[in-house]
Design an enzyme around this catalytic site. Sequence first.
Site, PDB file in Angstrom:
ATOM      1  CD  GLU A 192      -9.405   4.103  19.541  1.00 42.78           C
ATOM      2  OE1 GLU A 192     -10.075   3.619  18.612  1.00 42.78           O
ATOM      3  OE2 GLU A 192      -8.566   3.452  20.179  1.00 42.78           O
ATOM      4  CG  ASN A 275      -7.947   0.246  21.806  1.00 44.48           C
ATOM      5  OD1 ASN A 275      -8.466   0.195  20.700  1.00 44.48           O
ATOM      6  ND2 ASN A 275      -8.319   1.139  22.714  1.00 44.48           N
ATOM      7  CG  ASP A 317      -4.561   2.293  19.972  1.00 43.56           C
ATOM      8  OD1 ASP A 317      -5.560   1.642  20.304  1.00 43.56           O
ATOM      9  OD2 ASP A 317      -4.500   2.924  18.900  1.00 43.56           O
TER      10      ASP A 317
HETATM   11  O1  LIG Z   1     -10.622   0.598  18.474  1.00 43.18           O
HETATM   12  C1  LIG Z   1     -11.376   0.697  17.521  1.00 43.18           C
HETATM   13  O2  LIG Z   1     -12.584   0.462  17.533  1.00 43.18           O
HETATM   14  C2  LIG Z   1     -10.754   1.129  16.250  1.00 43.18           C
HETATM   15  C3  LIG Z   1     -11.481   1.257  15.088  1.00 43.18           C
HETATM   16  C4  LIG Z   1     -10.829   1.582  13.908  1.00 43.18           C
HETATM   17  C5  LIG Z   1     -11.701   1.645  12.716  1.00 43.18           C
HETATM   18  O3  LIG Z   1     -12.847   1.188  12.844  1.00 43.18           O
HETATM   19  O4  LIG Z   1     -11.329   2.119  11.663  1.00 43.18           O
HETATM   20  C6  LIG Z   1      -9.425   1.775  13.934  1.00 43.18           C
HETATM   21  C7  LIG Z   1      -8.779   1.619  15.176  1.00 43.18           C
HETATM   22  N1  LIG Z   1      -9.432   1.320  16.284  1.00 43.18           N
HETATM   23  C8  LIG Z   1      -7.365   1.725  15.298  1.00 43.18           C
HETATM   24  O5  LIG Z   1      -6.822   1.563  16.388  1.00 43.18           O
HETATM   25  C9  LIG Z   1      -6.576   1.983  14.164  1.00 43.18           C
HETATM   26  O6  LIG Z   1      -5.351   1.986  14.215  1.00 43.18           O
HETATM   27  C10 LIG Z   1      -7.231   2.197  12.933  1.00 43.18           C
HETATM   28  C11 LIG Z   1      -6.705   2.486  11.692  1.00 43.18           C
HETATM   29  C12 LIG Z   1      -7.765   2.554  10.887  1.00 43.18           C
HETATM   30  C13 LIG Z   1      -7.753   2.838   9.458  1.00 43.18           C
HETATM   31  O7  LIG Z   1      -8.749   2.457   8.838  1.00 43.18           O
HETATM   32  O8  LIG Z   1      -6.776   3.421   8.953  1.00 43.18           O
HETATM   33  N2  LIG Z   1      -8.901   2.338  11.560  1.00 43.18           N
HETATM   34  C14 LIG Z   1      -8.602   2.097  12.837  1.00 43.18           C
END
Ligand SMILES: O=C(O)c1cc(C(=O)O)c2c(n1)C(=O)C(=O)c1cc(C(=O)O)[nH]c1-2
Lengths: 590, 590
Positions: A192, A275, A317
Amino acid sequence: MTKTKLSLLMLSLTLPGYSVADELREMQKNPDTWVMSAGDYANTRYSQLSEINLDNVQDLKMAWSFSTGVLRGHEGNSLIIDDVMYVHTPFPNIVFALDLNNDGAIKWKYEPKQNYDETVPVMCCDVVNRGLSYGDGKIFLNQADTTLVALDIETGEVIWSDKRDDPRTGATNTGNANVFKDKIIVGISGGEFGVRGYVQAYDMNGKTLYKAYSTGPDDEMMVDPQNTTAMLQPIGKDSSLNSWQGEQWKIGGGTTWGWFSYDPDMDLYYYGTGNPSTWNPLQRPGDNKWTMSLFARDLDTGVAKWIYQMTPHDEWDYDGVNENILVDQKIKGKMRQMLVHFDRNGFGYTMDRATGELLVAEKFDPSVNWADSVSLKTGLPDRVAKYSPAANGEDTQTTGICPAAHGAKDQQPATFSPKTGLFYVPTNHICMDLEPFEVEFVAGQPYVGAEVNMYPATKDNMGNFIAWDAREGKIVWSNPERFSVWSGAMVTAGDVVFYGTLEGYIKALDAHNGRELWRFKTASGIVGNVNSYKHNGKQYISILSGIGGWAGIGMTNNLENDSDGLGAVGAYKSLSNWTSLGGVLSVFSL
Amino acid sequence: MTKTKLSLLMLSLTLPGYSVADELREMQKNPDTWVMSAGDYANTRYSQLSEINLDNVQDLKMAWSFSTGVLRGHEGNSLIIDDVMYVHTPFPNIVFALDLNNDGAIKWKYEPKQNYDETVPVMCCDVVNRGLSYGDGKIFLNQADTTLVALDIETGEVIWSDKRDDPRTGATNTGNANVFKDKIIVGISGGEFGVRGYVQAYDMNGKTLYKAYSTGPDDEMMVDPQNTTAMLQPIGKDSSLNSWQGEQWKIGGGTTWGWFSYDPDMDLYYYGTGNPSTWNPLQRPGDNKWTMSLFARDLDTGVAKWIYQMTPHDEWDYDGVNENILVDQKIKGKMRQMLVHFDRNGFGYTMDRATGELLVAEKFDPSVNWADSVSLKTGLPDRVAKYSPAANGEDTQTTGICPAAHGAKDQQPATFSPKTGLFYVPTNHICMDLEPFEVEFVAGQPYVGAEVNMYPATKDNMGNFIAWDAREGKIVWSNPERFSVWSGAMVTAGDVVFYGTLEGYIKALDAHNGRELWRFKTASGIVGNVNSYKHNGKQYISILSGIGGWAGIGMTNNLENDSDGLGAVGAYKSLSNWTSLGGVLSVFSL
Ligand SMILES: O=C(O)c1cc(C(=O)O)c2c(n1)C(=O)C(=O)c1cc(C(=O)O)[nH]c1-2
Ligand SMILES: O=C(O)c1cc(C(=O)O)c2c(n1)C(=O)C(=O)c1cc(C(=O)O)[nH]c1-2
């Protein structure tokens, strides 16, 4: 000399085929311990213990509990090695070694010093950490600020540490370090924030062996245009560069924050990429390879054997980082070396893990509507234009997309029982409206470019806990849940499958039919994973409670607007009627 | 209409002697509820329930748990009224109404907004709060910043609130509000900041009825020189003013932060006053009346009936605020209306609660050495010069004083069983070195004037849990504990006595002989109090875990030097080997 050291010594005497470098391969066979996040290299999260079983699970009771002293989302699970339990926390990533011979008294505690202001604000989805790992007499902690630390298992003292990236650019870490044979493999978060994803391999002494990116030039990706395949064909030269416009790949995401698995016989490890950045698909024409892809890499050389992109040119995403479970089953009469992957995009994929051949791809949640199907021939999803933000254009809201950005399943890992031959999968049942908009890249600033609102796919039913037959791609049974099931599951040789819920229940179901046999309301909502071990001849079940993660971000960050928290706040608003912040390990036994 | 309202209506129809104004007097007789902090006006903390008893207590198991989302010291206990449990937290003093018919789901939540910077830094002994109270369809919360709030029991909405004092002067609150008949009585904290103690009475609609100080002119103290007695004699004119030099009484402490009890037949309520300020005794010659004293006041008029000063001219911070338990027993063949008080100074006092006559005064911890005895004739302790900082002078360390400033017992309340006739008392077994020094008064700044170091009275034994016969002033049995027992106890009609430990154990002992029958390691160290209730015909035991209070201040405030935390840090250093911060309610049943 600890028992581990002793048993390894004996092993190396009696089993000349295994060197100490393979100690984990042996240790994971001991059902009394839980020596890596998923329990085994294959990520089955299966426990061979059966003292707790269908006949008596209703008598399960809490044995003891431990507050970590940290609130917010407690993902992952403890490790259990030689009568000591290793427990981690979300930021600030404290590690406790708890003495199981002394009711969980604290043997040692390690608390890293991390820069809060640099790190926490650039973590997308709460300040979670998915766990510790063990290898070579060390406990490895993969900190939020991207520091990998090796701690002496006996004392908790730092043996070595390496800060491999810079949170000021949006690069952070939530994943566990993965110890495979004699190497440690780590990924990176920050999709992100336009972070360019990669995996990095260390030896046990902290020396970096290689770094392989998800996107960019072939050499930086460690792919071989001739020998690395996709859909059984060589990927060819510049396969990634050709799928991006200009230099967008440099800020194009494809982070590697999920679960990793390993096949020691093939010496291949498996993981997915996240993503493409920004979420706004119109700013990045092309397939955006190799974001949203599964990688099979050779552990020693780092070179990719095969890649498969689940969601080319993602518009929703649907990070491809979910776990890959490695099992061997018969499909259409033929024994296959399978890799099973429940993708955010709502399709359950069964692949040949040696070759990357796509064997099965079916929806594991009935609400999935962005694509009708996935072609086993081309590997491509058959998109539905109505649910395509790219087709509908910038500054236009696309409504009713299922699943939401959380996917039909997020990081919460599934489990597999060799006894039933089924996978048990915690799922989400949520949809969204999404409106992409133009966003400028500024290093270290959010690079999202979409406004999202999530909501239940079916009233009062935001998740299901399902049993899945990966040979056919069929749901065998499905238990509705009020909220998404954000907890990792574990199935045992007692034919009981365990998981937690966001309200804070830990539940035990009959693995055959999904009938609920037992539940217990723990201190806080559960986003951690269940595991099991034996101590003094008795089986225990353990789970971390502590509401958080992306689903709980409204509560952890005190957010109020429905579209806050990258769109998650509205859907989970009523969670605060059920639970409150916490950070508690609960241990159960008969 | 709730059950309470219904039953009260029926009561007022059938029992014309009781008006609604006495509802609590009736409600406390129902053993299925827990309607005020101590369970009853008399502060016995006795539960008439006996489903859990000597025969089956070893089968007790956790039924459910609830994280409050707040770390630091969780003192006090929940209330249980009409299938709803009311749980409070330390600062920021959140209140949860938990629906017992729905596994403790959150019916409503109230979170006050308080000024952290004004309030928290001037709380001496962690940011604890000792609980809620009920009356007239309202839940009363007595906030840290001295605001008293009345919440609608059904919705949690604020009906009225009154901020009665100013934390910027060091005045804060940790005590619960006390609802007696038709009035609410509240006290004040700040003895370490020179706050002049008082009690304040409200009617149910938030109107202040009177305010009575611990020190100063007779009218401001609401004492009657002729009719208010001490040791059965009229106290005479200016009894307080005459016992201070100059205007020191204005900054002289005598705060009122402990537990209050009430005898509805006599219409008298009982409470104690805290230390004279500063701790340096040489800066305040005289008896410093009426600090360190028990007060019996008429509920309606506020006028004191009698006063008894346990520790004239205190030199050790032996606040007199501990609970007064009201029971009727035979002493030397004669039925007496007793008040039993375990003072910080290490003496257990038995008094006639109607007259203030001193009946028994004996040491309840064997280490007590600052005084040899207390004269039943004069009420005066027989001091030992060696342990007198006043005798040894300023800037001189007096060593080996027992008990330490924590007292042989602090706020942790005792319990009484009418079945065994015994009191069950959580105690401290700690000593100290103390060095008084000159300190200048600045409003809102610490006004302590002594450096203290505490340590165990006996190695590996900083506390005992004892049974006490108040008729004779004798220990009946004593169970050693590693740490001070900072948790309030409860004894039941099942002849089981429960309490918590700083390591986090809740324990059940045989009330007859102290034999341990059951223990369970809860999530965090326990400084809360045990209570019990029945729901759907089943008995439950509940306790708040969450290390803190003065004993846990090293952990809550991250203090390192032995003499930090007003001298407590050194003694409790090893606590962090046992437990970690938390805030969890644990509920147990068979
Ligand atoms: O694109 C990324 O680098 C990234 C990192 C993370 C993360 O590190 O927790 C999540 C997501 N995306 C993501 O898309 C996502 O749905 C998500 C859920 C969670 C969680 O721990 O509940 N982390 C993340
Ligand atoms: O003099 C005061 O006003 C005052 C207040 C408090 C408090 O409000 O908690 C304590 C004390 N003194 C005190 O002396 C003491 O030992 C103490 C222990 C605790 C606790 O909650 O653990 N509070 C207090």
